[in-house]
Design a protein around this motif. Structure first.
Motif, PDB file in Angstrom:
ATOM      1  N   PRO A  62       0.838  -1.200   0.000  1.00 16.00           N
ATOM      2  CA  PRO A  62       0.000   0.000   0.000  1.00 16.00           C
ATOM      3  C   PRO A  62       0.876   1.255   0.000  1.00 16.00           C
ATOM      4  O   PRO A  62       2.004   1.237   0.493  1.00 16.00           O
ATOM      5  N   LYS A  63       0.356   2.341  -0.552  1.00 18.30           N
ATOM      6  CA  LYS A  63       1.084   3.616  -0.571  1.00 18.30           C
ATOM      7  C   LYS A  63       0.972   4.326   0.771  1.00 18.30           C
ATOM      8  O   LYS A  63       1.864   5.087   1.156  1.00 18.30           O
ATOM      9  N   LYS A  64      -0.131   4.092   1.448  1.00 18.45           N
ATOM     10  CA  LYS A  64      -0.356   4.722   2.750  1.00 18.45           C
ATOM     11  C   LYS A  64      -1.333   3.851   3.519  1.00 18.45           C
ATOM     12  O   LYS A  64      -2.090   3.073   2.940  1.00 18.45           O
ATOM     13  N   LEU A  65      -1.300   3.993   4.827  1.00 16.68           N
ATOM     14  CA  LEU A  65      -2.244   3.302   5.710  1.00 16.68           C
ATOM     15  C   LEU A  65      -2.705   4.275   6.782  1.00 16.68           C
ATOM     16  O   LEU A  65      -1.929   5.127   7.228  1.00 16.68           O
ATOM     17  N   LEU A  66      -3.932   4.117   7.221  1.00 17.42           N
ATOM     18  CA  LEU A  66      -4.440   4.834   8.381  1.00 17.42           C
ATOM     19  C   LEU A  66      -4.823   3.765   9.394  1.00 17.42           C
ATOM     20  O   LEU A  66      -5.700   2.934   9.129  1.00 17.42           O
ATOM     21  N   ILE A  67      -4.142   3.761  10.532  1.00 20.81           N
ATOM     22  CA  ILE A  67      -4.308   2.710  11.529  1.00 20.81           C
ATOM     23  C   ILE A  67      -4.807   3.328  12.832  1.00 20.81           C
ATOM     24  O   ILE A  67      -4.091   4.099  13.468  1.00 20.81           O
ATOM     25  N   PRO A  68      -6.028   3.012  13.239  1.00 22.11           N
ATOM     26  CA  PRO A  68      -6.495   3.472  14.550  1.00 22.11           C
ATOM     27  C   PRO A  68      -5.908   2.569  15.645  1.00 22.11           C
ATOM     28  O   PRO A  68      -5.947   1.347  15.532  1.00 22.11           O
ATOM     29  N   MET A  69      -5.322   3.182  16.654  1.00 24.93           N
ATOM     30  CA  MET A  69      -4.791   2.451  17.814  1.00 24.93           C
ATOM     31  C   MET A  69      -5.083   3.269  19.059  1.00 24.93           C
ATOM     32  O   MET A  69      -4.608   4.399  19.179  1.00 24.93           O
ATOM     33  N   GLY A  70      -5.847   2.684  19.958  1.00 28.27           N
ATOM     34  CA  GLY A  70      -6.236   3.432  21.143  1.00 28.27           C
ATOM     35  C   GLY A  70      -6.978   4.682  20.718  1.00 28.27           C
ATOM     36  O   GLY A  70      -7.889   4.619  19.881  1.00 28.27           O
ATOM     37  N   ASN A  71      -6.575   5.827  21.248  1.00 30.87           N
ATOM     38  CA  ASN A  71      -7.182   7.110  20.872  1.00 30.87           C
ATOM     39  C   ASN A  71      -6.460   7.785  19.712  1.00 30.87           C
ATOM     40  O   ASN A  71      -6.751   8.932  19.395  1.00 30.87           O
ATOM     41  N   GLN A  72      -5.513   7.087  19.107  1.00 28.85           N
ATOM     42  CA  GLN A  72      -4.693   7.685  18.047  1.00 28.85           C
ATOM     43  C   GLN A  72      -5.146   7.214  16.664  1.00 28.85           C
ATOM     44  O   GLN A  72      -5.660   6.111  16.511  1.00 28.85           O
ATOM     45  N   ARG A  73      -4.932   8.084  15.685  1.00 31.17           N
ATOM     46  CA  ARG A  73      -5.117   7.753  14.271  1.00 31.17           C
ATOM     47  C   ARG A  73      -3.748   7.932  13.623  1.00 31.17           C
ATOM     48  O   ARG A  73      -3.269   9.059  13.487  1.00 31.17           O
TER      49      ARG A  73
END
Length: 176
Positions: A62-73
């Protein structure tokens, strides 16, 4: 929550295996910011979130990923797509569009840390081919620790030693 961020390993699979062995059981999220030069189906990627860099020619990355972890994006990318060698403007605009609270990226082989409009921007440097002011460290990666209101960024040398003079702590209120 502890996050390990590495980039620009350029075929040095052994260092990635070493990090997994050394920090196994201590890390909640593993991130590789591209230019691994490994196949996209390498078994290591069962541990790491990974994106393709300018030296990763496998189209499955992938060129980019958005990963939610805890309260973070967490927005993960390789910096060449956002001209990070010029400045962080294009990357900051992409992060804002994604509503990211943390951005992990590579490409320049130079470690860096910045905060912009409540977003943490982190380049862990190259673990295998470092450049710039901190090249003398022989390769770096980063660990981000989030606990309550505090976010601490520690840069480490290839052998896992903390470079204490580079440790930075933020209050989570500063990172939206």
């Amino acid at each position: 929550m502890k996050l390990l961020i590495v980039s620009d390993s350029h075929g040095d699979r052994a260092i990635l295996e070493q990090l997994v062995a050394q920090f196994s059981g201590q890390i909640d999220g593993w991130f590789h910011c591209g230019d691994s030069e490994l196949p996209a189906d390498d078994p290591l990627w069962q541990t790491f979130h990974v994106v393709g860099g300018n030296m990763d020619f496998d189209p499955q990355y992938p060129k980019k990923l958005l990963i939610p972890m805890g309260n973070q994006r967490i927005f993960l990318t390789h910096g060449h797509r956002y001209q990070i060698k010029l400045d962080l403007t294009a990357l900051a605009l992409a992060a804002k569009q994604e509503k990211a609270t943390m951005v992990f990226f590579g490409h320049s082989h130079e470690l860096g840390l910045a905060q912009n409009d409540g977003t943490l921007f982190l380049n862990p440097g190259s673990v295998s081919q470092p450049r710039g002011e901190f090249a003398k460290l022989g390769g770096t990666f980063a660990i981000v620790s989030v606990s309550g209101q505090q976010c601490q960024v520690d840069f480490h040398t290839r052998d896992g030693q903390i470079v204490s003079e580079l440790t930075t702590t933020f209050t989570m209120g500063d990172i939206k």
